[in-house]
Scaffold this active site. Structure first.
Site, PDB file in Angstrom:
ATOM      1  N   ARG A  44      42.966  33.279  39.424  1.00 48.10           N
ATOM      2  CA  ARG A  44      42.430  34.424  38.671  1.00 48.10           C
ATOM      3  C   ARG A  44      43.564  35.426  38.516  1.00 48.10           C
ATOM      4  NH1 ARG A  44      44.062  37.692  41.982  1.00 48.10           N
ATOM      5  NH2 ARG A  44      43.000  39.278  40.759  1.00 48.10           N
ATOM      6  N   GLY A  45      43.276  36.471  37.716  1.00 43.06           N
ATOM      7  CA  GLY A  45      44.341  37.422  37.382  1.00 43.06           C
ATOM      8  C   GLY A  45      44.918  37.018  36.040  1.00 43.06           C
ATOM      9  N   ALA A  46      45.060  37.992  35.134  1.00 43.18           N
ATOM     10  CA  ALA A  46      45.387  37.675  33.737  1.00 43.18           C
ATOM     11  C   ALA A  46      46.667  36.837  33.574  1.00 43.18           C
ATOM     12  CB  ALA A  46      45.466  38.976  32.935  1.00 43.18           C
ATOM     13  N   GLN A 192      38.347  41.106  45.492  1.00 40.64           N
ATOM     14  CA  GLN A 192      39.786  40.819  45.321  1.00 40.64           C
ATOM     15  C   GLN A 192      40.653  41.800  46.123  1.00 40.64           C
ATOM     16  OE1 GLN A 192      37.546  40.953  42.823  1.00 40.64           O
ATOM     17  NE2 GLN A 192      38.074  39.597  41.146  1.00 40.64           N
ATOM     18  N   ASP A 233      43.683  43.330  32.121  1.00 44.75           N
ATOM     19  CA  ASP A 233      43.444  42.032  31.468  1.00 44.75           C
ATOM     20  C   ASP A 233      43.695  42.089  29.974  1.00 44.75           C
ATOM     21  OD1 ASP A 233      41.667  42.083  34.007  1.00 44.75           O
ATOM     22  OD2 ASP A 233      41.920  39.976  33.455  1.00 44.75           O
ATOM     23  N   LYS A 244      39.385  45.113  35.795  1.00 47.75           N
ATOM     24  CA  LYS A 244      38.304  44.777  36.726  1.00 47.75           C
ATOM     25  C   LYS A 244      37.236  45.858  36.797  1.00 47.75           C
ATOM     26  CE  LYS A 244      37.754  41.783  38.392  1.00 47.75           C
ATOM     27  NZ  LYS A 244      36.794  40.788  37.831  1.00 47.75           N
TER      28      LYS A 244
END
Ligand code: MRU
Length: 350
Positions: A44-46, A192, A233, A244
């Site tokens: 995950r994470g852009a 997260q 993002d 987020k």
């Protein structure tokens, strides 16, 4: 620290759903497995999902070299990867780069195309780390020695190919000899901040204090936070920041208390094709993420739940966008398209 490895023809992803309790690597062999890993938040994470998707395209090409329907299969694979998660624009950016490469190689053999796609994915992996370091260099100048910095979610090495965007800024400040105290929002519901940011910073020996999301306003009101640095993002053409869920709340509180609110934004996260944050699809995730965690359920069975995974912070609340090409101060008043054209970066990100 990189959450992505490519070894012996396989893509390996550290399973971020179980960190930090367990360190498990999950292998992907084709586009379907890679898209599943992105959708299920193994990775995950852009920037990380962008690089992962680029590998997913390359893996599919490697397994499809003898398929007479190679082109159609590759189109389907690209669509599946792009649709794995809707909000982070890096996914589209990375897959479109791979599609452009395939178009440019239309007359080449399938094995030549597969080799080039893999090479391009390796390039994106290495470039992401290098650009995060440049971004960190620009961002660290905004932080004073002794600064107490709040961050939300995880925009660290785990969310990128390595080093991190928001946490890259903090790492760069520490590498420049500044003493920082970091406050990490827990980041409900996926945690997260608690699970990933706290762990990542502790690994590096950077001072970090974990708080729940609803404590941030209290600390700001007591003068205990000097700056906010978050990732993103997608930043739209008008400078709105999609990040987020909970980021908007932090930005409003920061403005109320006169605290600068910075967003670490690689150029690949700028979406000049989309006018405003209101035009960005916001992912809604499963109710189970809100009603409990790791097998523990705390909400009554059958309760109605909303679970938007991202929110939009209006550009007017942003003090600066930190990019690898420099900092854009007060982006609400800046023509971002013109700014990026002036950097010679427009062709790269559009
Ligand atoms: O749902 P996630 O964990 O993929 O969301 C991640 C974030 O919101 C990050 O802040 C963003 O992707 C930037 S990562 C450098």
């Amino acid at each position: 620290m990189s959450p992505i490895r490519f070894e012996q023809g396989r893509l390996l992803l550290i399973d971020q759903r179980v960190l930090p309790a367990q360190q498990v690597w999950i292998a992907c062999a084709n586009a379907v497995e890679t898209a599943d890993a992105i959708r299920d938040m193994v990775v995950r994470g852009a920037p990380a999902i962008g690089v992962t998707a680029a590998y997913g395209v390359a893996l599919e090409a490697c397994v499809a070299v003898h398929d007479p329907a190679f082109s159609r299969r590759m189109q389907q694979a690209c669509r599946r990867l792009m649709d794995a998660r809707p909000t982070a624009v890096n996914l589209r950016w990375a897959v479109e780069k791979q599609q452009g490469l395939m178009q440019a190689m239309a007359t080449a053999s399938t094995s030549e195309i597969a080799a080039a796609l893999l090479q391009a994915a390796h390039g994106m992996h290495a470039d992401d780390i290098a650009l995060n370091r440049r971004l960190g260099f620009h961002g660290q100048a905004l932080l004073a020695d002794g600064a107490r910095v709040l961050t939300h979610c995880n925009a660290g090495a785990l969310a990128c190919a390595g080093y991190g965007t928001a946490l890259g800024v903090l790492r760069a400040a520490v590498e420049a000899g500044k003493r920082l105290s970091v406050f990490a929002d827990e980041t409900r519901p996926f945690l997260q901040g608690a699970r990933l940011t706290a762990w990542e910073l502790m690994q590096d020996g950077i001072d970090v204090t974990l708080i729940t999301d609803n404590m941030a306003g209290h600390l700001m009101s007591r003068g205990e936070i000097d700056a906010i640095v978050v990732g993103t993002d997608r930043v739209t053409a008008n400078g709105d920041v999609v990040n987020k869920i909970g980021t908007y709340m932090v930005a409003v509180l920061a403005r109320r208390h006169g605290i600068p609110f910075y967003v670490a934004c690689p150029l690949s996260t700028l979406d000049l094709r989309t006018a405003t944050g209101a035009d960005v699809p916001i992912e809604e995730r499963s109710a189970q993420e809100v009603t409990g965690h790791a097998g523990v359920v705390w909400a009554p069975a059958g309760v109605k739940v909303r679970n938007p995974a991202f929110d939009v912070t209006p550009a007017e609340l942003v003090s600066g966008l930190i990019t690898e090409a420099g900092v854009i101060h007060e982006p609400a008043g800046v023509d971002l398209k013109q700014w990026f054209e002036a950097q010679g970066a427009h062709g790269e990100q559009q």
